[in-house]
Write a protein that holds these residues in place. Sequence first.
Motif, mmCIF file in Angstrom:
data_model
loop_
_atom_site.group_PDB
_atom_site.id
_atom_site.type_symbol
_atom_site.label_atom_id
_atom_site.label_comp_id
_atom_site.label_asym_id
_atom_site.label_seq_id
_atom_site.Cartn_x
_atom_site.Cartn_y
_atom_site.Cartn_z
ATOM 1 N N GLN A 173 8.191 -5.281 5.903
ATOM 2 C CA GLN A 173 8.303 -3.822 5.755
ATOM 3 C C GLN A 173 8.416 -3.170 7.130
ATOM 4 O OE1 GLN A 173 5.315 -2.018 3.190
ATOM 5 N NE2 GLN A 173 5.191 -3.843 1.912
ATOM 6 N N MET A 221 7.872 -10.306 -5.953
ATOM 7 C CA MET A 221 6.671 -9.774 -6.599
ATOM 8 C C MET A 221 5.659 -9.417 -5.527
ATOM 9 S SD MET A 221 6.360 -12.753 -9.384
ATOM 10 C CE MET A 221 5.387 -12.093 -10.662
ATOM 11 N N ASN A 222 4.811 -8.443 -5.818
ATOM 12 C CA ASN A 222 3.753 -8.169 -4.842
ATOM 13 C C ASN A 222 2.658 -9.230 -4.990
ATOM 14 O OD1 ASN A 222 2.023 -7.391 -6.899
ATOM 15 N ND2 ASN A 222 2.297 -5.210 -6.546
ATOM 16 N N LEU A 232 -2.076 1.773 10.397
ATOM 17 C CA LEU A 232 -1.658 1.341 9.070
ATOM 18 C C LEU A 232 -2.760 0.585 8.318
ATOM 19 C CD1 LEU A 232 1.925 0.022 9.942
ATOM 20 C CD2 LEU A 232 1.324 2.235 8.953
ATOM 21 N N VAL A 233 -3.887 0.329 9.000
ATOM 22 C CA VAL A 233 -4.971 -0.488 8.450
ATOM 23 C C VAL A 233 -4.426 -1.838 7.985
ATOM 24 C CG1 VAL A 233 -7.027 -0.530 6.982
ATOM 25 C CG2 VAL A 233 -6.090 1.621 7.714
ATOM 26 N N ILE A 234 -3.824 -2.545 8.924
ATOM 27 C CA ILE A 234 -3.349 -3.891 8.631
ATOM 28 C C ILE A 234 -3.765 -4.807 9.777
ATOM 29 C CG2 ILE A 234 -1.382 -3.158 7.227
ATOM 30 C CD1 ILE A 234 0.359 -3.588 9.716
ATOM 31 N N ILE A 271 -10.735 -5.218 10.849
ATOM 32 C CA ILE A 271 -9.628 -5.647 11.708
ATOM 33 C C ILE A 271 -9.665 -4.991 13.082
ATOM 34 C CG2 ILE A 271 -8.033 -6.327 9.897
ATOM 35 C CD1 ILE A 271 -6.764 -3.588 10.147
ATOM 36 N N ARG A 302 -3.062 -6.447 2.866
ATOM 37 C CA ARG A 302 -3.180 -5.687 4.102
ATOM 38 C C ARG A 302 -3.661 -6.516 5.284
ATOM 39 N NH1 ARG A 302 -3.034 -0.296 4.595
ATOM 40 N NH2 ARG A 302 -2.861 0.714 2.600
ATOM 41 N N ILE A 310 3.448 1.709 5.253
ATOM 42 C CA ILE A 310 3.542 0.447 4.531
ATOM 43 C C ILE A 310 2.951 0.607 3.145
ATOM 44 C CG2 ILE A 310 3.502 -1.059 6.581
ATOM 45 C CD1 ILE A 310 0.488 -1.359 4.742
ATOM 46 N N ASP A 311 3.409 -0.246 2.262
ATOM 47 C CA ASP A 311 2.906 -0.242 0.896
ATOM 48 C C ASP A 311 2.175 -1.565 0.676
ATOM 49 O OD1 ASP A 311 2.419 -0.216 -1.770
ATOM 50 O OD2 ASP A 311 4.524 -0.167 -2.396
ATOM 51 N N ALA A 312 0.844 -1.478 0.594
ATOM 52 C CA ALA A 312 0.041 -2.708 0.487
ATOM 53 C C ALA A 312 0.124 -3.314 -0.907
ATOM 54 C CB ALA A 312 -1.414 -2.446 0.846
ATOM 55 N N THR A 313 0.816 -2.625 -1.825
ATOM 56 C CA THR A 313 1.038 -3.240 -3.130
ATOM 57 C C THR A 313 2.526 -3.527 -3.317
ATOM 58 O OG1 THR A 313 1.249 -1.077 -4.150
ATOM 59 C CG2 THR A 313 -0.932 -2.065 -4.179
ATOM 60 N N GLY A 314 3.272 -3.460 -2.199
ATOM 61 C CA GLY A 314 4.726 -3.643 -2.279
ATOM 62 C C GLY A 314 5.117 -5.093 -2.489
ATOM 63 N N ARG A 315 6.393 -5.282 -2.844
ATOM 64 C CA ARG A 315 6.879 -6.639 -3.100
ATOM 65 C C ARG A 315 7.261 -7.363 -1.826
ATOM 66 N NH1 ARG A 315 11.202 -5.482 -7.848
ATOM 67 N NH2 ARG A 315 9.731 -5.046 -9.530
ATOM 68 N N GLU A 316 7.480 -6.602 -0.771
ATOM 69 C CA GLU A 316 7.847 -7.227 0.491
ATOM 70 C C GLU A 316 6.584 -7.482 1.301
ATOM 71 O OE1 GLU A 316 10.606 -8.258 1.911
ATOM 72 O OE2 GLU A 316 11.964 -7.677 0.286
ATOM 73 N N PRO A 317 6.490 -8.653 1.916
ATOM 74 C CA PRO A 317 5.366 -8.881 2.827
ATOM 75 C C PRO A 317 5.336 -7.775 3.883
ATOM 76 C CG PRO A 317 6.593 -10.907 2.507
ATOM 77 C CD PRO A 317 7.363 -9.830 1.807
ATOM 78 N N ILE A 318 4.135 -7.431 4.346
ATOM 79 C CA ILE A 318 3.994 -6.274 5.217
ATOM 80 C C ILE A 318 4.778 -6.435 6.524
ATOM 81 C CG2 ILE A 318 2.302 -4.992 6.603
ATOM 82 C CD1 ILE A 318 0.427 -5.311 4.164
#
Lengths: 314, 133
Positions: free
Chosen positions: B16, A281-282, B46-48, A175, A197, B5-13
Amino acid sequence: MVDAIVTNRLTKFFGSQCAVNNLDLRVPVGSVYGFLGRNGAGKSTTIRMLLGMTRPNYGHAELLGHDIGELPPEVRGRIAFLAEGHPLVTWMTVAEAIAFHKAFHPAHWNQNLLDRILEHFELPSGKKIRRLSFGQRAQMALALAVAPDPDLVILDDPTAGLDTVARREFLLSLIQLIQRNGRTIFFSSHIMSDVQRVADRVGILVDGVLRVDCPTADFMDSVRKVVLDFSGQPPPFPGCEGLVSAREVGRRMELVIVNFGDLQREVIESLAPVAWNVLAMNLEDACIEYTRGPKGLFPVGGDELSHAGRAAHD
Amino acid sequence: MEFRIDATGREPIFRQIVQQVREGVARGLLVPHEQLPSSRELARTLVINPNTVVHAYSELERHGILYSRAGLGVFVAEPKAELTKSARRRRVLEILDRFLTEAVHQGFSEEEVLRLVSERSGHFQWSSASPGA
């Protein structure tokens, strides 16, 4: 908006087995597109068809606006491909491999970018490629693929087999160094946190059929888990629009629903649960539920969603 | 302010990030006219995907929480109420009821909850206006 990849009813049979079924894919220019699906879903076959390594039985595809059957050499030169496992000529040194690859791209070779990537990864130019670690080979393959300054980069499961640190490094370079205005990145993957990500759009293949094609956030927003608690044995679920799966766990019922709304709310309330909750959900969970749910139901995305999504990103 | 940020989170990044900026402003960690990191910078940290940061920033701009100046970057806006008094009141009450429901189910007493609220509210920046009071 122009699309970097367009496929139209692209279909591939192996014997009587349909590997890719009527695939209509649209990958907008400038997007980072995560192409998902279980093993054998048809991801690699799709990529192989796009690159002309195997012929579709039906349908057609365009890369950068040109039919894949008749890509002019200069267009072919604007497309880079990273194969799974990053195969490289291992007896060459890093410097030799660079010189070798450069000879194929006399017109376009961004030495500046290549130097930046080599420096970023600290790849020693005198070292034989077979002496590099697996992570370094992946970095080397990426560096060689983007040195000709391609407009479209196609990667088949690029982070498979990399350890956590190498994966993070690889994504960062993808990226930071690789993504630029107007360059499209299309990658297949199994690692959902990577996709969450970096991908702004996702496509999900289930048994050769594209079930999801929309912005990553839209997909996550459209799939919900609904948990219903009952005082006794839950009643049978009558079904509702968008239902992907229904499971009973003791006195609890768990539903996975696409595009949850008033319609589904009514059905749930008619069952009179003691309590009920709608959970997000993720990407990984949404994807797992989605790919193992009943087939042939409820595509996410399609024209309406993707257009809304594109407008939001413009 | 540090973003996470949580890349395994339930909210889209992107959401967040939106939420963290909103919270940063509410807690006074971000003050009006303070500059935020550029989208490329934040994407690198954040590596996004930088597009995701752009998406978050434009959402925040649309809600008047940030503003951008061409060529200079993105800044925190002066606080302003986006909704009418009654709408703001309704919104806060909705969230409050959800919070109280959870607290009751978790077995808190009323006194404990009130104490927690007054303790936590010390961490936030309050305006003198009293919408919907």
